[in-house]
Scaffold this motif. Sequence first.
Motif, PDB file in Angstrom:
ATOM      1  N   ALA A  11       0.924  -1.534  -0.248  1.00  0.00           N
ATOM      2  CA  ALA A  11       0.410  -0.314   0.005  1.00  0.00           C
ATOM      3  C   ALA A  11       0.615   1.318  -0.291  1.00  0.00           C
ATOM      4  O   ALA A  11       0.569   2.120  -0.853  1.00  0.00           O
ATOM      5  CB  ALA A  11      -1.356  -0.084   1.151  1.00  0.00           C
ATOM      6  N   VAL A  12       1.572   1.282   1.159  1.00  0.00           N
ATOM      7  CA  VAL A  12       2.822   2.826   0.527  1.00  0.00           C
ATOM      8  C   VAL A  12       3.745   2.475   0.087  1.00  0.00           C
ATOM      9  O   VAL A  12       3.690   3.546  -0.998  1.00  0.00           O
ATOM     10  CB  VAL A  12       4.014   2.403   2.293  1.00  0.00           C
ATOM     11  N   GLU A  13       4.358   1.432  -1.303  1.00  0.00           N
ATOM     12  CA  GLU A  13       4.841   1.429  -2.135  1.00  0.00           C
ATOM     13  C   GLU A  13       3.608   2.141  -3.201  1.00  0.00           C
ATOM     14  O   GLU A  13       4.237   3.441  -3.974  1.00  0.00           O
ATOM     15  CB  GLU A  13       5.640  -0.113  -2.733  1.00  0.00           C
ATOM     16  N   LYS A  14       2.507   1.885  -3.128  1.00  0.00           N
ATOM     17  CA  LYS A  14       1.739   2.451  -4.474  1.00  0.00           C
ATOM     18  C   LYS A  14       1.395   3.583  -4.388  1.00  0.00           C
ATOM     19  O   LYS A  14       1.871   4.059  -5.265  1.00  0.00           O
ATOM     20  CB  LYS A  14       0.687   1.056  -4.073  1.00  0.00           C
ATOM     21  N   TRP A  15       1.465   3.898  -3.312  1.00  0.00           N
ATOM     22  CA  TRP A  15       1.150   4.793  -2.969  1.00  0.00           C
ATOM     23  C   TRP A  15       2.360   5.921  -2.965  1.00  0.00           C
ATOM     24  O   TRP A  15       2.358   7.427  -3.804  1.00  0.00           O
ATOM     25  CB  TRP A  15       0.908   5.992  -1.583  1.00  0.00           C
ATOM     26  N   GLU A  16       3.613   6.609  -2.848  1.00  0.00           N
ATOM     27  CA  GLU A  16       4.713   6.235  -3.262  1.00  0.00           C
ATOM     28  C   GLU A  16       4.986   6.751  -4.474  1.00  0.00           C
ATOM     29  O   GLU A  16       6.090   7.539  -4.855  1.00  0.00           O
ATOM     30  CB  GLU A  16       6.369   5.900  -2.586  1.00  0.00           C
ATOM     31  N   ASN A  17       4.515   5.629  -5.021  1.00  0.00           N
ATOM     32  CA  ASN A  17       4.564   5.327  -6.979  1.00  0.00           C
ATOM     33  C   ASN A  17       4.083   6.173  -7.615  1.00  0.00           C
ATOM     34  O   ASN A  17       2.626   5.355  -8.339  1.00  0.00           O
ATOM     35  CB  ASN A  17       5.289   4.206  -7.175  1.00  0.00           C
ATOM     36  N   GLY A  18       3.088   7.479  -7.879  1.00  0.00           N
ATOM     37  CA  GLY A  18       2.278   7.923  -8.235  1.00  0.00           C
ATOM     38  C   GLY A  18       0.667   8.383  -7.142  1.00  0.00           C
ATOM     39  O   GLY A  18      -0.693   8.269  -7.848  1.00  0.00           O
TER      40      GLY A  18
END
Length: 418
Positions: A294-301
Amino acid sequence: MNFIDLFSGAGGLSEGFIRAGFTPIAHVELDKAACNTLITRTAYHHLKETENLQPYLDYIQNKITRTELYSLIPENQKETVINMSIGSQNNQIIFDKINSLKGEKPIDLIIGGPPCQAYSVVGRSRDENRMQGDSRNYLFKEYARFLEYYQPKYFVFENVIGLLSAKTKNGDSYLQMMLDLFEDKGYYTEYKVLEAKNFGVLQNRKRVILIGKKNGEKGFYPEFDTVQTNVTVSEIFMDLPELKAGTGNFYKSKYKSYRGNYLFQSQIRNGLDFTTQHIARPHTEQDKGIYRLAVEKWENGQQRLNYNDIPEKWQTHKNKKSFVDRFKVVAGDLPHSQTVVAHICKDGHYYIHPDINQNRSLTPREAARLQTFPDDFYFEGVSEKPSRTAAFKQIGNAVPPLMAESIAYKLKEIILND
């Protein structure tokens, strides 16, 4: 000016009115843990007023017991917290208790709102009867009995925006029933949907706020200035120690360096060099894996994690069509977070910390900060042993004190002008 707080929870609404100079005569609340929180906060206000705050600070650092703290408060102040359910069985007992506490003082104001589950859109969607038979639907009638008995100049009634659409089996609007009943008791009532973010709260939180005036006429509802914060949600986390899942402390947590203004302007930081209840839930490896996604997805766009994007080995829910955003990051780079609700006491999936290295959900203190509770506000459990679950529930159900304070000051102006 004196007020009674009905269905008071942990006292977020009350805290705002106390800051604005109102005096609480009584808090009436069914939940025992919330009542303990109210008594502990009463101890804080009493000791601060008598310039003897050290015992309170000792207590929240676990240096003295709750019993020792409470022994320092006058008995009549502890009795202002009435742990009873409001209803025909108990109302007269509650009236008698309040009458004993207030003496000859008038009640200028009644504040509070019944439990919101009966009106909430989410509550209705999850209940097979759409909350139709829930007795909480009609607690506003008990509220009206207090208006009739005490005849305050004004009242403030808070609830979820689902109240605007909630209807009986016959299709009658609960809101209209309230307005009609309050008018029958002598109160003209106006309402608006107020947004916490317009009061300096770093949270998207909409609430219906009804204000009633005794023998009032139209057009008295106050106008509120919008507060510009010019910060992002990351401000909430800046000075708190980093934690991994399952670590932290119920008691003293020392601050990290902080050079901002928001935490002081919002009265979250108010003079202490530490806070409490900064303790993270333990999480399974599966949950931590999902949180990382979830955090990676938010950090990437700035993309949100859809439940259907989670690897199948980690999926535990059969329902893949609704509530697909059940895992959600509290994004530090946005001006406002998602609404903090009482469900946070069940799990932290909807409140994931934005720091991938910490890889956890929010602590009670972080959630309390999103609600603008001051860092010296201590949330109790039923027993003397602290309870993270009880703290989360109280925080999620509360009115942000910063928002409550603005409402209180405006009402104070109106009452004085009257």
